[in-house]
Design a protein around this motif. Structure first.
Motif, PDB file in Angstrom:
ATOM      1  N   GLN A 181      -3.225  -7.056  -6.049  1.00 16.31           N
ATOM      2  CA  GLN A 181      -1.858  -7.244  -6.531  1.00 16.31           C
ATOM      3  C   GLN A 181      -1.132  -8.337  -5.757  1.00 16.31           C
ATOM      4  OE1 GLN A 181      -1.029  -5.969  -9.312  1.00 16.31           O
ATOM      5  NE2 GLN A 181      -2.887  -4.721  -9.399  1.00 16.31           N
ATOM      6  N   ILE A 182      -1.413  -8.453  -4.482  1.00 21.97           N
ATOM      7  CA  ILE A 182      -0.817  -9.535  -3.686  1.00 21.97           C
ATOM      8  C   ILE A 182      -1.271 -10.880  -4.232  1.00 21.97           C
ATOM      9  CG2 ILE A 182      -0.883 -10.641  -1.412  1.00 21.97           C
ATOM     10  CD1 ILE A 182      -0.910  -7.757  -0.236  1.00 21.97           C
ATOM     11  N   GLU A 183      -2.521 -10.963  -4.586  1.00 22.20           N
ATOM     12  CA  GLU A 183      -3.023 -12.199  -5.192  1.00 22.20           C
ATOM     13  C   GLU A 183      -2.359 -12.439  -6.546  1.00 22.20           C
ATOM     14  OE1 GLU A 183      -7.256 -14.332  -6.507  1.00 22.20           O
ATOM     15  OE2 GLU A 183      -7.219 -12.231  -5.888  1.00 22.20           O
ATOM     16  N   GLU A 215       0.807  -1.220   0.000  1.00 23.02           N
ATOM     17  CA  GLU A 215       0.000   0.000   0.000  1.00 23.02           C
ATOM     18  C   GLU A 215       0.844   1.276   0.000  1.00 23.02           C
ATOM     19  OE1 GLU A 215      -2.531  -0.070   3.394  1.00 23.02           O
ATOM     20  OE2 GLU A 215      -4.050  -1.316   2.450  1.00 23.02           O
ATOM     21  N   LEU A 216       2.147   1.167   0.292  1.00 22.27           N
ATOM     22  CA  LEU A 216       2.966   2.343   0.595  1.00 22.27           C
ATOM     23  C   LEU A 216       2.926   3.411  -0.483  1.00 22.27           C
ATOM     24  CD1 LEU A 216       5.001   3.801   2.395  1.00 22.27           C
ATOM     25  CD2 LEU A 216       6.823   2.513   1.230  1.00 22.27           C
ATOM     26  N   LEU A 217       3.207   3.058  -1.742  1.00 24.37           N
ATOM     27  CA  LEU A 217       3.260   4.073  -2.799  1.00 24.37           C
ATOM     28  C   LEU A 217       1.897   4.712  -3.027  1.00 24.37           C
ATOM     29  CD1 LEU A 217       5.615   2.341  -5.395  1.00 24.37           C
ATOM     30  CD2 LEU A 217       6.193   3.973  -3.576  1.00 24.37           C
ATOM     31  N   ALA A 225       4.571  -6.271  -6.509  1.00 22.41           N
ATOM     32  CA  ALA A 225       3.175  -5.922  -6.227  1.00 22.41           C
ATOM     33  C   ALA A 225       3.038  -4.448  -5.856  1.00 22.41           C
ATOM     34  CB  ALA A 225       2.643  -6.804  -5.098  1.00 22.41           C
ATOM     35  N   ARG A 226       4.001  -3.936  -5.103  1.00 22.93           N
ATOM     36  CA  ARG A 226       3.955  -2.528  -4.682  1.00 22.93           C
ATOM     37  C   ARG A 226       3.970  -1.590  -5.886  1.00 22.93           C
ATOM     38  NH1 ARG A 226       8.849  -0.974  -1.014  1.00 22.93           N
ATOM     39  NH2 ARG A 226       9.897  -1.404  -2.993  1.00 22.93           N
ATOM     40  N   SER A 227       4.818  -1.887  -6.867  1.00 20.09           N
ATOM     41  CA  SER A 227       4.873  -1.055  -8.070  1.00 20.09           C
ATOM     42  C   SER A 227       3.687  -1.295  -8.992  1.00 20.09           C
ATOM     43  CB  SER A 227       6.183  -1.307  -8.830  1.00 20.09           C
ATOM     44  OG  SER A 227       7.281  -0.770  -8.136  1.00 20.09           O
ATOM     45  N   LEU A 228       3.260  -2.554  -9.114  1.00 27.23           N
ATOM     46  CA  LEU A 228       2.119  -2.871  -9.978  1.00 27.23           C
ATOM     47  C   LEU A 228       0.838  -2.203  -9.490  1.00 27.23           C
ATOM     48  CD1 LEU A 228       2.778  -6.662 -10.630  1.00 27.23           C
ATOM     49  CD2 LEU A 228       2.753  -4.861 -12.364  1.00 27.23           C
TER      50      LEU A 228
END
Length: 259
Positions: free
Chosen positions: A123-125, A103-105, A151-154
């Motif tokens: 995205q984690i899935e 979730e950070l970005l 996942a973070r970037s996607l």
């Protein structure tokens, strides 16, 4: 010098580019010339890998593309508002669980909590980590950490994705498995990718084109088309055609290093 956040040049060869470098050079304050007259473009939906000697400026080129570093000459065109970047290290916050890291970005860009959690879980899935949302980074393997980073970037739905040798520290089997997963993500998400690696086999397996960079100051000396259709099966790595192309790129790289 142009940063070209959204407007691309009218040149025919760059009109449909997702990312373009035009005679880009970088000289550091201490006088070291890192890049010299680098010209390279990625068409929309294209996946390009760069191989070259250590210290030739491959990572510097990505930093210029991302805006983390300013070129000293030449032009760069890319929409940085929809740019993904995965580093050699997963660069996760150790005090945040997987969900919080993904979730950070989005959090930094002001997404509402409910929206960012929904996207993060999707995205984690997608990267195969469902069930690990509540784990801290210290509990994850190297391959899992890189999946979290992807996942973070996607989550920002990038049009262009920069990869700075993200799988270089992983064992061969994990690396090959993540190559397959990255291809699946690339085909599903439709981003344009620029991938840095020291592995010629990895570059050929992932890419539609492979660019060879010279010793410092880095410049593009040869670009090879990769004609294998997507999706790519793991057994492709053991075919004569794959080996032949790897051999051609290896020869080009050896000539660069011996020059």
């Amino acid at each position: 010098m142009t940063t070209g956040e959204e407007t691309f040049p009218p040149h025919t060869q760059l009109a449909n580019a997702a990312l373009a470098f035009d005679q880009v050079s970088v000289r550091f304050p201490d006088g070291v010339q890192a890049l010299e007259d680098v010209s390279l473009s990625l068409k929309t939906g294209e996946f390009v890998s760069i191989v070259g000697p250590s210290g030739c400026g491959k990572s510097t080129l990505l930093r210029v593309a991302s805006g983390l570093m300013q070129q000293t000459a030449g032009d760069v065109w890319v929409d940085r508002k929809q740019l993904g970047y995965t580093f050699q290290d997963a660069t996760l916050l150790p005090w945040r669980k997987v969900l919080g890291n993904v979730e950070l970005l989005m959090e930094l860009r002001g997404y509402a909590p409910a929206e960012r959690q929904k996207i993060a879980l999707e995205q984690i899935e997608m990267v195969g980590l469902s069930g690990f949302e509540g784990y801290y980074p210290k509990s994850l393997s190297g391959g899992m950490l890189m999946r979290v980073s992807l996942a973070r970037s996607l989550a920002l739905n990038p049009n262009v994705f920069l990869f700075d040798e993200p799988f270089g520290a992983l064992d061969e089997i994990t690396r090959e498995r993540l190559n397959d997963e990255l291809i699946a993500l690339y085909l599903k998400q439709g981003f344009s990718g620029l991938f840095i690696t020291h592995s010629i086999a990895e570059a050929v397996y992932l890419s539609s084109k492979v660019a060879v960079m010279s010793k410092r100051p880095g410049r593009i000396v040869e670009v090879f088309d990769v004609g294998f259709a997507y999706p790519r099966e793991p057994d492709l790595r053991y075919t004569p055609e794959f080996s032949a192309l790897c051999g051609q790129i290896s020869k080009s790289l050896r000539e660069v290093m011996e020059a």
